[in-house]
Motif scaffolding. Sequence first.
Motif, short mmCIF file in Angstrom:
data_model
loop_
_atom_site.label_atom_id
_atom_site.label_comp_id
_atom_site.label_asym_id
_atom_site.label_seq_id
_atom_site.Cartn_x
_atom_site.Cartn_y
_atom_site.Cartn_z
N VAL A 34 0.70 -1.23 -0.23
CA VAL A 34 -0.03 0.02 -0.14
C VAL A 34 1.16 1.43 -0.14
O VAL A 34 1.52 1.38 0.52
CB VAL A 34 -1.04 -0.27 1.11
CG1 VAL A 34 -2.06 0.71 1.19
CG2 VAL A 34 -1.42 -1.54 1.31
N VAL A 35 0.49 2.13 -0.94
CA VAL A 35 1.14 3.68 -0.77
C VAL A 35 0.14 4.12 0.08
O VAL A 35 -0.90 3.90 -0.29
CB VAL A 35 1.61 4.12 -2.22
CG1 VAL A 35 1.52 5.66 -2.46
CG2 VAL A 35 2.49 3.06 -3.02
N VAL A 36 0.75 4.89 0.89
CA VAL A 36 0.11 6.66 1.89
C VAL A 36 0.37 7.87 1.42
O VAL A 36 2.14 7.80 1.29
CB VAL A 36 0.24 5.89 3.04
CG1 VAL A 36 0.04 6.82 3.97
CG2 VAL A 36 -0.43 4.74 3.65
N GLU A 37 -0.16 8.47 1.67
CA GLU A 37 0.25 9.94 1.14
C GLU A 37 0.16 11.15 2.18
O GLU A 37 -1.33 10.58 2.98
CB GLU A 37 -1.00 10.46 0.09
CG GLU A 37 -0.15 10.02 -1.53
CD GLU A 37 -1.38 10.60 -2.64
OE1 GLU A 37 -2.48 10.77 -2.18
OE2 GLU A 37 -0.62 10.84 -3.31
N VAL A 38 1.11 11.42 3.04
CA VAL A 38 0.62 11.99 4.09
C VAL A 38 1.13 13.91 3.86
O VAL A 38 2.31 14.06 3.19
CB VAL A 38 2.10 11.39 5.16
CG1 VAL A 38 1.76 12.18 5.91
CG2 VAL A 38 1.61 9.86 5.64
N ALA A 39 -0.09 14.75 4.53
CA ALA A 39 0.10 15.57 4.41
C ALA A 39 0.76 15.89 5.39
O ALA A 39 0.36 16.19 6.66
CB ALA A 39 -0.57 16.53 3.73
N TYR A 40 2.03 17.19 5.32
CA TYR A 40 2.41 17.92 6.34
C TYR A 40 3.14 19.02 6.26
O TYR A 40 4.11 19.10 4.67
CB TYR A 40 3.35 17.01 7.30
CG TYR A 40 3.88 17.79 8.74
CD1 TYR A 40 2.79 18.13 9.71
CD2 TYR A 40 4.92 18.19 8.47
CE1 TYR A 40 3.47 18.26 11.23
CE2 TYR A 40 5.48 18.62 9.80
CZ TYR A 40 5.08 18.59 10.76
OH TYR A 40 5.31 18.72 11.99
N GLY A 41 2.87 20.19 6.49
CA GLY A 41 3.87 21.00 6.36
C GLY A 41 3.44 21.72 4.78
O GLY A 41 4.76 22.06 4.93
N LEU A 91 2.88 17.21 0.16
CA LEU A 91 2.97 15.91 0.23
C LEU A 91 3.81 14.56 0.77
O LEU A 91 5.11 14.89 -0.47
CB LEU A 91 1.99 15.90 -1.37
CG LEU A 91 1.08 14.45 -0.92
CD1 LEU A 91 0.39 14.18 0.01
CD2 LEU A 91 0.23 14.91 -2.21
N ARG A 92 4.67 13.71 1.64
CA ARG A 92 5.26 12.59 1.35
C ARG A 92 4.52 11.74 1.19
O ARG A 92 3.18 11.01 1.30
CB ARG A 92 5.95 12.48 2.87
CG ARG A 92 6.29 14.23 3.12
CD ARG A 92 6.79 13.91 4.38
NE ARG A 92 7.49 15.32 4.96
CZ ARG A 92 7.67 15.22 5.91
NH1 ARG A 92 7.60 14.74 7.38
NH2 ARG A 92 8.45 16.81 6.22
N VAL A 93 4.87 10.26 0.15
CA VAL A 93 4.70 9.65 -0.01
C VAL A 93 5.50 8.21 1.10
O VAL A 93 6.69 8.25 0.88
CB VAL A 93 4.91 9.48 -1.29
CG1 VAL A 93 4.07 7.33 -1.58
CG2 VAL A 93 4.04 10.08 -2.38
N HIS A 94 4.81 7.12 1.43
CA HIS A 94 5.61 5.68 2.19
C HIS A 94 4.81 5.07 1.63
O HIS A 94 3.70 4.31 1.00
CB HIS A 94 5.14 6.10 3.74
CG HIS A 94 5.50 7.53 4.04
ND1 HIS A 94 6.70 7.11 4.18
CD2 HIS A 94 4.86 8.64 4.39
CE1 HIS A 94 7.38 8.45 5.04
NE2 HIS A 94 5.94 9.50 4.74
N ARG A 95 5.07 3.66 1.99
CA ARG A 95 5.13 2.26 1.28
C ARG A 95 5.13 1.37 2.27
O ARG A 95 6.05 1.37 3.14
CB ARG A 95 5.90 2.15 0.32
CG ARG A 95 5.21 0.50 -0.36
CD ARG A 95 6.23 -0.72 -1.05
NE ARG A 95 5.96 -1.58 -1.83
CZ ARG A 95 5.87 -2.65 -0.84
NH1 ARG A 95 5.70 -2.43 0.15
NH2 ARG A 95 5.11 -3.86 -1.35
N ALA A 96 4.17 0.44 2.66
CA ALA A 96 3.93 -0.05 2.96
C ALA A 96 3.27 -1.65 3.14
O ALA A 96 2.70 -1.57 2.56
CB ALA A 96 3.27 -0.06 4.81
#
Length: 469
Positions: free
Chosen positions: A334-341, A344-349
């Motif tokens: 799964v690729v997760v999009e995280v918004a901060y500051g 937009l950052r992308v993380h995989r798990a």
Amino acid sequence: MSQSAILSPAPVAGPWGPGHRGGAPLLVIGAGPKAIALAVKSSVLRAAGFDVPEVVAVERDCTAANWRAGRGWTNGRQPLGTLPEKDLGFPYDCTTWGDAQDPVTGEIAQRMAGFSWSSHLLGQGAYARWIDRGRPQPSHREWADYLEWAADRAGLRTVTGEVRAAELADGGWELTVDDGTAPVTVRGRGLLVSGPGPTAGTLPADGAGVLDTAGFWKLAVEGLPQRVQSVIVVGAGETAGTIVRELALGQDRQATVVAPRATLYSRGESPFENRYYSDPTGWAGLSEADRQEFIRRTDRAVFSQEVQSDLARTTNVSWEPGRVVGARPADSGVVVEVAYGGELRVHRADLVVDATGGDPLWFTRLLGPHAQEALRAALGGTATRDRLEHSIDASLAVAGLPAPLHLPNLAALAQGPGFPNLSSLGLLSDRVLASYVPRTRPDDSAAADARTPARATAPGLDPMGAVQR
């Protein structure tokens, strides 16, 4: 197991109406700690001569189901996050029912002590071993056993089935319950909503790459697949904390926590914070901003100190500040999009668990048209969390309704931080049950007596009323 009321498949015609409400029970959705604490206090008060309603729980599963493995909230092995001494009677201050020097107050406290965590261990012959082991936190399964023991001793009656509708009628509440065969109507003079309700996460659970809290614990009980080595956990509260602990320590997997703030904060835990949980005297005198900050710092979006201590023993946990705004499958993960500051950052798990908690307004979907109209009138508009939190009175009920609707899970802001959790179950039951006791005034000059709950005057009255045995 606790007794189940035997109900006819047709709506039950209760012997009470606008003029006979005293015999109807207090209904509770869910047979968890709050329902059991109420049932215990009700049985104790009735034994001491007070005219309080019997408590009837409507439960779709079993007593204390959310504390047992396979029910979607735990694997049963997780340690309790609250001290076990903060049990069904805590804080054992019974002055709601009389002066501190009144013998009946001491009688109530003594009777309540018979339902304590220590009494449960004494009955099992396990008290000395618990003390010798340093009073360790019980597991969720052990806590569920305690709750079921207390429910049986108190004679809590449960109606087995799922509540499909709740409606105001004849000065009380009518619940439509689906028991798997035919609709059943259960009537009561008041209604208390307990339990977290269904999860309402940020991400839609698909049962494969993205799981909600219930989905995770069911999978954890079955065993995580070997392919799942990295997991993103969304959320920063105790629900997320126990999942992270299970992943990192129980399953030896890598866990990344996505939380809205810069780090994973621990719960404030000192005599100064705990005092408001045990005794909310003076709580309403704090500014609303301070009350909100207190709740945020000690109960919401924080890990307990015990969870933090456990996680300090592993290197399997990391965190990422921000809010999850999207997720999509990719390469068996799964690729997760995280918004901060503003970025937009992308993380995989390999797996994502949305542990952002339940929907506190879930019960509003059960309300019939009369109840919805009455609730709108009482709140001055559509039911929102903010309006409900500001409407909760001393009995933990929404002020202004024609029949009591007790919402302890939404009572923290107005009445004190311990009511939504396990921190003051004894005080919760006092607040709720005292609202059903008639007040007497022997003479107009005795103002103090006017504040004293009346003792029972009709001990032969069947408090069950609306439910057939």
